[in-house]
Design an enzyme around this catalytic site. Structure first.
Site, PDB file in Angstrom:
ATOM      1  CG  ASP A 217      -1.927  -1.099   1.252  1.00  0.00           C
ATOM      2  OD1 ASP A 217      -2.278  -1.583   0.171  1.00  0.00           O
ATOM      3  OD2 ASP A 217      -2.356  -1.490   2.353  1.00  0.00           O
ATOM      4  CD  GLU A 482      25.288 -10.975  26.606  1.00  0.00           C
ATOM      5  OE1 GLU A 482      25.348 -10.685  25.405  1.00  0.00           O
ATOM      6  OE2 GLU A 482      26.303 -11.254  27.291  1.00  0.00           O
TER       7      GLU A 482
END
Length: 585
Positions: A217, A482
């Protein structure tokens, strides 16, 4: 630069295009091998003078010697005006053959019902003035359109501006171009747009005649494929049509999207063609199915980033299904427009279609577009100013709701994994996350200098709240960032569990190999409920050869997202102190 007019039969024998009825039945191709529509042939071989009645033509501005394409090409001159791309006005001759739904209807009714940029009064005057023809003969208000009829209408056109954002090329070879299409630009000529389209910009600015292999679109951004040759495009088009291509889109939606994956299986149909309006319709709709998965939630703006996987290909499918769930795309000028849908924004398919159509038809005319995320009505409207040449009211410039939609075609991949293309996440999807990546950098910078190890920072976040931070070697031993963030959170809560919906941010790609014998950070993350990992930079081979973190995460349903703009700083901090080793050696 005009389009090349050389055409050929399927057998490859080249000849000039002919507007004769026999040629209309032939399978004509351009010089790249693409089939050409009859009206395209007409534009490059006929003149507006002939098409609009010759000596009987009522328009004195028509130049006899110019083809329709040559006259229109005078408008293919672009002006970059800040955020907008403009096109010089030009004379335009609209050509189209009768569509199936137009058969045996009045010409005036077709114009009024199908085209919304001009009033019914304008079309009446244009037909009365002889500016509209059927098969090269002036039409009248009682003309009926039959199967095979060619409709022509000439007007002075001022195209709406579009976004001036860069059209990025993701990949190119001799047959195909993959681009990252900006929001706010149509793919190909349609409606009020011709030269302000992707294919025409490529033709007139880049000198490349291309044909779209997939369609997005006007407001949707992201991955698009443009064929340079028919041979190169046919295989991809066939795969898309056969649904053997997996598509992933990214959307930013209103509210907190559910943590669990959601699948919507609701049939749809277009209920207003000229408005581009689609709705769920259990009786007459076509099958439509979309899967959704939450990537992150931002409580500051009350929006979620959602991955969308369309399993069918209906118009506006993702937008309508998200609206149905009560999580419309946050800045959608159609489906999250309170004026059009009311306070519930069409959740559960709520609302009377006739009333919705009436309200939507006012958008861009006497009422500017608005959306949940951008409620200001500061966009395109019909003004009181009248254009001297066309006699038509002048439109104001488009605003944010006319140029932007938070829906992005992110990744296309063959079902057999033989090929895969993707883009970066758009800024509207990663902007809310930058503050956490910057916090990760602060953590990395806390690392002491070393000559042989690397400095990384990590942050755990849930619903916008920082749960824990960590940096390399923060805990005893050769601990990674982490690992430190996770262990600190476990120690604080007394549980080795992470809340669902938690995201991890790390300055470097989590490792998949630990020489020290510790569990690799990728495996640590996979062992939790974390489903989204943001990274500042993909770990280079100088750190760990062929780190396969992204592939490993994909296999375990974890989104792996690069936040660009921090690469240089991440590397600088990661190697802090390494320059001393170089000097010593």
């Amino acid at each position: 630069m005009s389009e090349r007019v050389e055409v050929s039969q399927d057998k490859g024998v080249k000849r000039p295009a002919s507007p004769s009825p026999a040629a209309q039945d032939s399978k004509l191709r351009d010089s790249q091998g693409f089939r050409m529509k009859r009206q395209v042939i007409d534009k490059v071989t006929l003149t507006a003078y002939e098409q609009l009645g010759g000596e009987d033509a009522s328009d004195s501005t028509i130049q006899q010697g110019k083809t329709i394409e040559e006259e229109e090409a005078e408008g293919a001159s672009y002006i970059i005006d800040g955020r907008l791309r403009r096109v010089h006005p030009y004379y335009f001759t609209y050509l189209t053959y009768c569509k199936m739904r137009w058969r045996d209807r009045k010409l005036l009714d077709i114009f009024v019902d199908e085209f919304r940029d001009r009033s019914a009064e304008y079309y009446k005057k244009a037909i009365d003035a002889g500016q509209v023809t059927l098969n090269k003969k002036p039409a009248n208000l009682d003309s009926i359109v039959r199967n095979g009829d060619l409709i022509s209408h000439r007007t002075y056109r001022k195209e709406p501006p579009v976004s001036s954002r860069e059209i990025k090329i993701v990949y190119e070879d001799d047959d195909l171009i993959a681009i990252d299409k900006p929001s706010g630009i149509p793919v190909h000529p349609t409606g009020r747009y011709r030269y302000n389209t992707i294919t025409k910009i490529f033709q007139h600015e880049m000198g490349k005649v291309v044909h779209p292999c997939n369609r997005l679109d006007r407001l949707t951004s992201g991955l698009m494929f443009l064929g340079k040759t028919a041979k190169g495009a046919d295989k991809l088009v066939k795969q898309i049509r056969e649904r053997s291509v997996r598509k992933e889109y990214i959307a930013r939606v209103k509210g907190e999207f559910p943590l669990e994956e959601v699948e919507v299986d609701q049939p749809m149909r277009t209920i207003a063609h000229k408005l581009g309006l689609n709705r769920i319709d259990l009786k007459e709709g076509k099958d439509a199915k979309t899967a959704f998965k939450r990537v992150s939630y931002d409580p500051e703006h009350d929006t979620s980033i959602v991955k969308c996987i369309p399993l069918t290909g209906r118009t506006h499918q993702i937008r309508v299904h998200l609206q149905y769930l009560g999580h419309p795309i946050a800045n959608d000028p159609i489906y999250s427009n309170k004026f059009v849908w009311g306070n519930n924004l069409g959740k559960d398919n709520e609302g009377d279609s006739n009333e919705i159509i009436q309200r939507l038809d006012r958008i861009g005319k006497d009422k500017a577009a608005s959306s949940w995320a951008h409620p200001e009505e500061d966009g395109e409207l019909i003004t009181d100013e009248i254009d001297e040449i066309s006699g038509m009211p002048v439109y104001s410039d488009p605003g944010p709701n006319d140029l932007d939609l938070w829906l992005h075609a992110y990744k296309y991949e063959a079902a057999d994994k033989s090929w895969s293309y993707k883009t970066e996440y758009p800024e509207w999807a990663i902007g809310p996350h930058r503050k956490f990546m910057e916090l990760s950098l602060e953590m990395a910078n806390k690392c002491d200098e070393t000559q042989t190890q690397y400095n990384v920072g990590a942050v755990l976040v849930n619903r916008g709240k920082v749960l824990a931070t960590g940096h390399s070697r923060e805990l005893p031993g050769n601990t990674h960032a982490e690992q430190c963030a996770l262990e600190k959170y476990f120690e604080e809560t007394g549980k080795r569990e992470i809340p669902k919906g938690t995201e991890i941010y790390t300055t470097m790609e989590p490792c998949t190999l630990r020489l020290s014998g510790n569990i690799p950070c990728a495996d640590r993350i996979i062992g939790t409920t974390i489903k989204t990992c943001f990274v500042g930079i993909v770990e280079p081979d100088t750190f760990v050869k062929n780190n396969s973190c992204s592939a490993k995460f994909a296999e375990n349903g974890i989104e792996y997202i690069h936040i660009p703009g921090y690469e240089e700083e991440c590397l600088k901090i990661a190697t802090k102190g390494h320059e001393k080793l170089s000097k010593d050696s």
